[in-house]
Structures are given as structure tokens and as C-alpha cells.
Design an enzyme around this catalytic site. Sequence first.
Site, PDB file in Angstrom:
ATOM      1  CB  THR A  49      -0.953  -0.028   1.216  1.00 40.36           C
ATOM      2  OG1 THR A  49      -1.712  -1.246   1.181  1.00 40.36           O
ATOM      3  CG2 THR A  49      -1.913   1.145   1.217  1.00 40.36           C
ATOM      4  CE1 TYR A 137       0.115  -9.656   1.618  1.00 42.66           C
ATOM      5  CE2 TYR A 137       1.891  -8.128   1.094  1.00 42.66           C
ATOM      6  CZ  TYR A 137       0.561  -8.475   1.027  1.00 42.66           C
ATOM      7  OH  TYR A 137      -0.335  -7.654   0.374  1.00 42.66           O
ATOM      8  CE  LYS A 166      -1.502  -7.824   4.166  1.00 45.19           C
ATOM      9  NZ  LYS A 166      -0.911  -6.579   3.595  1.00 45.19           N
ATOM     10  CB  ILE A 208      -2.148  -6.380   7.777  1.00 47.82           C
ATOM     11  CG1 ILE A 208      -1.308  -6.960   8.923  1.00 47.82           C
ATOM     12  CG2 ILE A 208      -1.399  -5.248   7.080  1.00 47.82           C
ATOM     13  CD1 ILE A 208       0.044  -7.501   8.499  1.00 47.82           C
TER      14      ILE A 208
END
Length: 296
Positions: A49, A137, A166, A208
Amino acid sequence: MRQIVLRGMGVALITPFKCDGTVDYPALSYLVDYQLQNGIDYLIVLGTTAETPTLSYEEQKEIVRLVVSIVRERIPIVVGVGGNNTQAVIHKLNTEDFGKIDAILSVVPYYNKPTQDGIYQHFKYIAQATSLPIILYNVPSRTGVNMTAETSLLLANDFENIVAIKEASGNIDQIGVIIENKPSGFQVLSGDDELSLSLIGIGAVGVISVIGNVFPKEFGKMIRLALNGDSDNARIIHGQFAELFELLFIEGNPAGVKGMLNVMGFIENKLRLPLVPVLEATYERIKKALLMFRTQ
């Protein structure tokens, strides 16, 4: 080793840019303060992000330095340290100062599409190269390869400093297998705002979040309600976010969340190429959706 507590809502921080394309450090400072004032549980810096691939080495260092100086150890800070060159990731871990960082978030290698054994070996060498807690992730929509539940569990069992995952595969069955078979202390986090309630319902410990950039207080409340077993009230809040979830990703992340933050007056609506702002029609939808959300 599994000491860092990731229960609740972490926010994947955006990187605001000025109209001339430079990093807007005053806006970044404001956003970090906004998160702290609204009770988030931890921050993720230099993730997807944050448009990290478009940031220079110097910009990345300054962003981390600034966030650390504002947070002042009040909440954990997680920094994105990943890539598709294992040796380069290890070099970064060995040469940069992570003294004020609580954990790293490391993505499954992208573009070169390793096998499951290649993914395992990649994270094995990273885990052996650092004493920092590591959050895996898995985001196959971006990396082009899915890390299976079996690989995730093997890593979780073999390395004490691999403390969490995640999971953004969107595959609830796969995530359920990880939750059911994980070692003690290993934490499973939703990597998808919209699926966070469903995953908490089967044993995830939090999320998250992207939408947390905009609504840290409201989305954090929803997560806490769900974790405390109040799924009915959590679902009410979740329903209020329905259109915003769609608008977050209709033209990709972080274009959607930056459009929302711009409407709220927090940042310029600026991204770095190859990413561009949302189209005007989507921007108008964002304005209407935010107005409706505020009046609920």
C-alpha cells in the site's frame, strides 16, 4: 521467540506524495498521528500500500526514520522487507539498522514464480539471517504464485522467528488449514479487509488493513468486537463498509484508498507511475460513499 503480539488491527500505511511527486513528509506525519490517536494496534511501513517499489532507498530510510520518531515505541512498527532476490533481501537485513523495528513483513517472491520448495528455501535463508520476528505475506494475486498451507506450516514449525502470516489468498479453506494446524504462538492475520470477520470467525487474530488508513477508529472497533465474540455488532459495522470495500480495489490499491484520503482532505490525490489515481467517475462514487458512511 514468538513474542510480538499482532492481535487486533495493524494498518498498512500509504505514502503520500506532493503534486510534484516528492514524498509529502508533513502529510505522512499527520497520518501517523491520526492512526495513533485512533487506537490502532500496530503500523506496517513500506508495504504494498506504500508504493514501496517506486520509492528510492533514501526515501525508504527517511520514511522509516520519521515513523519511528513519531511513534516513539507506543505501538509496534513492522517494516516490509521482501523481494524476489533472496540474497538481496539477506543483504538488506545484514546491512541496515532495524534496531527500532519490531518485526518485518516479507512477501512471497514475485514474478519469477518459484516452486513450493523454492519458497521454503527463500524464507529459510531469510529466517536464518535475522533475529527479527518475521511475518510471512501470501498474496498470489500480486506475486503470481500461492504459498500453500503445507509450506506455510512447515516454515512456522521450523523457524521460531517466523511468528505470523498475513494471508491474502482469499482461500478460506487454505487459511483454515493453517489455523487448525499451526504451532502454538503462531498468528494468522487477514490480509483482506472484507474477509477479516470471516477469518476471525475461524481463528485469525486480526487484520493488516488498508481501509484503516481512512477509518482507523471505526474499523478497529469492528475488529475488536469480532475478537471479543460480539459478531452481531461487528457485522453491522462490516455492512456499513460494504461499498467502501468495493471502491478500495475497483481500480487497484492504493488508488482507491488515496482517493478516499484526498476527499477527506488528508493528502494530494497523487500516485507514482505506473500507478495512477482513480478515474473521475470512481472519485465521485468515493465522495458519495464517504458522505453516506459518515451519516450512518
